[in-house]
Design a protein around this motif. Structure first.
Motif, PDB file in Angstrom:
ATOM      1  N   UNK A  39       7.532  -5.560   4.173  1.00 27.26           N
ATOM      2  CA  UNK A  39       6.703  -5.613   2.964  1.00 27.26           C
ATOM      3  C   UNK A  39       7.459  -5.154   1.715  1.00 27.26           C
ATOM      4  N   UNK A  40       8.726  -4.765   1.861  1.00 24.00           N
ATOM      5  CA  UNK A  40       9.559  -4.383   0.721  1.00 24.00           C
ATOM      6  C   UNK A  40      10.092  -5.644   0.056  1.00 24.00           C
ATOM      7  N   UNK A  41       9.602  -5.936  -1.152  1.00 25.74           N
ATOM      8  CA  UNK A  41       9.973  -7.175  -1.839  1.00 25.74           C
ATOM      9  C   UNK A  41      11.080  -6.980  -2.879  1.00 25.74           C
ATOM     10  N   UNK A  42      11.079  -5.851  -3.573  1.00 28.39           N
ATOM     11  CA  UNK A  42      12.057  -5.594  -4.641  1.00 28.39           C
ATOM     12  C   UNK A  42      12.520  -4.157  -4.553  1.00 28.39           C
ATOM     13  N   UNK A  62       0.885  -6.914  -6.715  1.00 28.64           N
ATOM     14  CA  UNK A  62       2.099  -6.207  -6.292  1.00 28.64           C
ATOM     15  C   UNK A  62       1.840  -4.706  -6.422  1.00 28.64           C
ATOM     16  N   UNK A  63       2.416  -3.925  -5.499  1.00 29.60           N
ATOM     17  CA  UNK A  63       2.321  -2.466  -5.576  1.00 29.60           C
ATOM     18  C   UNK A  63       3.694  -1.941  -5.993  1.00 29.60           C
ATOM     19  N   UNK A 118       9.100  -2.648  -5.385  1.00 26.51           N
ATOM     20  CA  UNK A 118       7.878  -3.441  -5.291  1.00 26.51           C
ATOM     21  C   UNK A 118       7.521  -3.635  -3.825  1.00 26.51           C
ATOM     22  N   UNK A 119       6.258  -3.383  -3.507  1.00 22.09           N
ATOM     23  CA  UNK A 119       5.728  -3.535  -2.155  1.00 22.09           C
ATOM     24  C   UNK A 119       4.662  -4.630  -2.167  1.00 22.09           C
ATOM     25  N   UNK A 161      -1.023  -0.632   0.804  1.00 22.12           N
ATOM     26  CA  UNK A 161      -0.208  -1.121   1.916  1.00 22.12           C
ATOM     27  C   UNK A 161       0.145   0.003   2.895  1.00 22.12           C
ATOM     28  N   UNK A 162       0.385  -0.386   4.157  1.00 19.22           N
ATOM     29  CA  UNK A 162       0.802   0.548   5.208  1.00 19.22           C
ATOM     30  C   UNK A 162       2.301   0.785   5.084  1.00 19.22           C
ATOM     31  N   UNK A 163       2.666   1.787   4.285  1.00 20.58           N
ATOM     32  CA  UNK A 163       4.067   2.050   3.984  1.00 20.58           C
ATOM     33  C   UNK A 163       4.222   3.526   3.653  1.00 20.58           C
ATOM     34  N   UNK A 164       5.404   4.079   3.946  1.00 20.09           N
ATOM     35  CA  UNK A 164       5.693   5.485   3.660  1.00 20.09           C
ATOM     36  C   UNK A 164       7.045   5.605   2.980  1.00 20.09           C
TER      37      UNK A 164
END
Length: 234
Positions: A39-42, A62-63, A118-119, A161-164
């Motif tokens: 999910x890491x876009x940028x 975008x997150x 960006x996520x 998003x499910x991200x840490x």
């Protein structure tokens, strides 16, 4: 499996007022084989000259997380938020249904360096979020500081998003360990200094994709500063 990405492999962009290393396809760097990592876009490693910056522009679906390395970032947006952030402080914005913002270095002489990340969101048109947190040097000294999580976890900054995200300023010869859960992966970036990641040497601005690893052992070869992003495989 670790895939080492030396800084020399990153795309360099130089617009005079803005110098960037692009980890993934972005702007004038078009690479269909390097669009994202999960999910890491940028992930852009930016240097913004004094008295310059990004004028008002739109984002949606975008997150966005900005981690300040040095200097001062001044943010304005269409939601009415205005603030200035410094080293180690974090800004986040979930631009679901759409938002305009500007990011400037208003300092007369000092460069601003930061990571812009960006996520991909879990779905479109999510509610807008904006905030920041002023983490201190002591909070990340010789430990893993959990700066960003999903809404159900315990970090002070929460995304949809499910991200840490984790950061640390680790003293020379110190070691930290991070356990990776099954079906999870990590993107690791060295900001300053040098370290060994599972016996792989990384220098400042290098990165590493960590897939199908159970544990990360981080050994500082100098005083070092790093950030990594943990997420689901894919």
């Amino acid at each position: 499996m670790l895939r080492y990405i030396p800084k020399e492999q990153l795309f360099l962009s130089n617009k005079g007022w803005l110098q960037s290393r692009f980890h993934f396809s972005f702007a004038e760097y078009i690479n269909h084989d390097n669009v994202n990592f999960g999910v890491l876009r940028v992930l852009n490693d930016d240097m913004i000259a004094p008295k310059s910056g990004f004028d008002m522009h739109p984002h949606r679906d975008m997150e966005i997380v900005t981690y300040i390395i040095d200097g001062e970032l001044t943010h304005r947006d269409s939601m009415g938020n205005v603030e200035t952030l410094k080293r180690g402080e974090v800004q986040y914005m979930s631009a679901g249904s759409g938002v305009f913002h500007s990011e400037h270095n208003n300092h007369p002489t000092k460069e601003l360096t930061l990571l812009q990340i960006w996520i991909l969101p879990p779905q479109k048109n999510l509610p807008l979020l904006y905030g920041s947190h002023r983490y201190t040097d002591e909070e990340r000294k010789d430990t893993l500081l959990h700066i960003v999580s999903n809404e159900n976890d315990d970090a002070k900054i929460k995304l949809h998003q499910d991200v840490n995200f984790y950061v640390s300023e680790l003293s020379k010869n110190k070691t930290l360990t991070f356990n990776i859960a099954p079906n999870r992966q990590v993107y690791f970036v060295v900001i300053e200094g040098k370290l060994e990641l599972n016996n792989t040497l990384l220098n400042a601005h290098d990165a590493c994709e960590c897939v199908d690893e159970k544990v990360l052992e981080i050994k500082a070869k100098s005083d070092t500063h790093f950030l990594f992003i943990e997420m689901a495989n894919g």
